[in-house]
Design an enzyme around this catalytic site. Structure first.
Site, PDB file in Angstrom:
ATOM      1  CG  HIS A  57      -1.378   1.371   1.639  1.00  0.00           C
ATOM      2  ND1 HIS A  57      -0.767   2.136   2.628  1.00  0.00           N
ATOM      3  CD2 HIS A  57      -2.405   2.129   1.170  1.00  0.00           C
ATOM      4  CE1 HIS A  57      -1.404   3.279   2.750  1.00  0.00           C
ATOM      5  NE2 HIS A  57      -2.394   3.312   1.870  1.00  0.00           N
ATOM      6  CE1 TYR A  96       4.872   8.832   0.374  1.00  0.00           C
ATOM      7  CE2 TYR A  96       4.362   7.428  -1.505  1.00  0.00           C
ATOM      8  CZ  TYR A  96       5.063   7.674  -0.338  1.00  0.00           C
ATOM      9  OH  TYR A  96       5.952   6.733   0.136  1.00  0.00           O
ATOM     10  NE  ARG A  97      -2.929  11.899   3.808  1.00  0.00           N
ATOM     11  CZ  ARG A  97      -2.170  10.919   4.263  1.00  0.00           C
ATOM     12  NH1 ARG A  97      -1.658  10.034   3.438  1.00  0.00           N
ATOM     13  NH2 ARG A  97      -1.919  10.812   5.561  1.00  0.00           N
TER      14      ARG A  97
END
Length: 362
Positions: free
Chosen positions: A130, A133-134
């Site tokens: 998993h 990135y934001r």
């Protein structure tokens, strides 16, 4: 330094990273069906693209073709709108620059862009992975635009944000533990982190171990990686320096933090695809598949009960539920008081021991 607004730079980056990752996965299994590219728009503002891999089952329920991946999704979203007062109140705990008057609660404009992916391979010896990135920012609805004569979307982009932050991470979830795989994954992330500050990897590895923990099972979801949130130019309780005179140990400006985030995103293929390539054709037996499905059950439990991103997404007005639940495996299993994983010195028990006592893999 670029004069382009950060929201536009992040948007360009996540689109490019999505293409890079999907291409690498498709090249690994050229005879498999391609990822389905599903572009969408959000009525409340914004757009995205979900790149999803799945193979329709045959009539007897078995896979219609044998593929390396069983289910996978590499999604991006670029959305904007108005943040309701309850969300503002919650976020203000970590971002004091956000205005909030409990006597006169008002909504504020927000922007969010990010990439989120989950890969569930078919082979039980190949681990699930998993990554996310934001970037998030809140602007002042009454602030003046730095340059006039702009349309509404451009005008909002040119406003100085009231608050902004980056978040993300990447973690590995094997059903069968190979020490060299866990070490490769962690060391690749450590190399990316170390180039931007010696304080990063130890703190973010510890944060990951704590975040991806399943309290009702008293075990971690997987063997970890890195995790971070609310990374901005202000102090961060998880990232401290030994003394004011010491060398910088973490990125502090928006430019530095964005460079760090790009380094983490750019190393994803290197951190994971060699592991998948090594394990994807390993011979398996029925009990290996049974254990894989039991571990996937744990994955589902964490995502639906504890994961903040899943819960926040499902509560967001106009949420795209299919994209949010993309992280769940196609098939999982639960057994009442299962004995699998309890046999002393078994490979399954060895994994459980590490999940209950995280290791320093790097």
């Amino acid at each position: 330094m670029s004069t382009e607004p950060m929201r536009e730079r992040v948007t360009t980056y996540v689109k490019s990273l999505q293409d890079q990752i999907v291409k690498a996965l498709e090249e690994l299994d050229p005879t498999a069906p391609p990822f389905k590219r599903d572009s969408w728009t959000r009525p409340q503002g914004g757009e995205g693209q979900s790149c999803v891999f799945a193979v329709p089952p045959a009539e007897d329920g078995t896979p219609s073709v044998n593929t390396v991946l069983e289910k996978a999704g590499v999604n991006i979203s670029v959305v904007h709108g108005m943040l309701p007062p309850p969300a503002i109140k919650q976020m203000r705990a970590d971002h004091s620059t956000i205005p909030f008057d409990p006597e006169k609660p008002t909504s504020l404009p927000f922007f969010a862009a990010g990439i989120s992916l989950v890969i569930h391979p078919r082979n039980p010896f190949a681990p699930t992975v998993h990554a996310n990135y934001r970037y998030f920012e809140i602007t002042d609805p009454d602030a003046k635009v730095k340059e006039g004569n702009a349309d509404a979307a451009t005008a909002t982009a040119k406003k100085e944000p009231l608050a902004w932050w980056f978040g993300g991470g990447s973690d590995l979830t094997p059903s069968y533990l190979f020490d060299e795989d866990a070490a490769h994954f962690h060391r690749t992330l450590k190399t990316a982190c170390d180039a931007h500050g010696s304080a990063l990897f130890p703190a973010l590895k510890k944060w990951c171990d704590e975040y991806f923990f399943i309290p009702h099972r008293s075990e971690s979801r997987g063997v970890g990686g890195i995790f971070f949130d609310d990374l901005t130019d202000g102090p961060h309780q998880r990232l401290t320096v030994a003394s004011p005179e010491s060398a910088p140990e973490r990125p502090r400006t928006a430019e530095e933090i964005f460079a760090f985030v790009r380094a983490c995103g750019d190393c994803f293929v290197q951190s994971y695809v060699p592991i998948l390539e090594k394990r994807m054709n390993t011979p398996t037996e029925a009990h290996h598949r049974r254990w894989q499905l039991l571990r996937r059950g744990r994955y589902v439990e964490f995502n639906l009960v504890y994961d903040r991103g899943t819960k926040f997404g499902l509560m967001t007005p106009g949420a795209r539920v299919e994209s949010i639940l993309m992280s769940l495996p196609e098939t999982a299993r639960w057994e009442y008081m299962s004995e699998v994983g309890t046999a002393e010195n078994s490979e399954e028990a060895r994994l459980v021991e590490v999940l209950k006592n995280p290791k320093d893999w790097a």
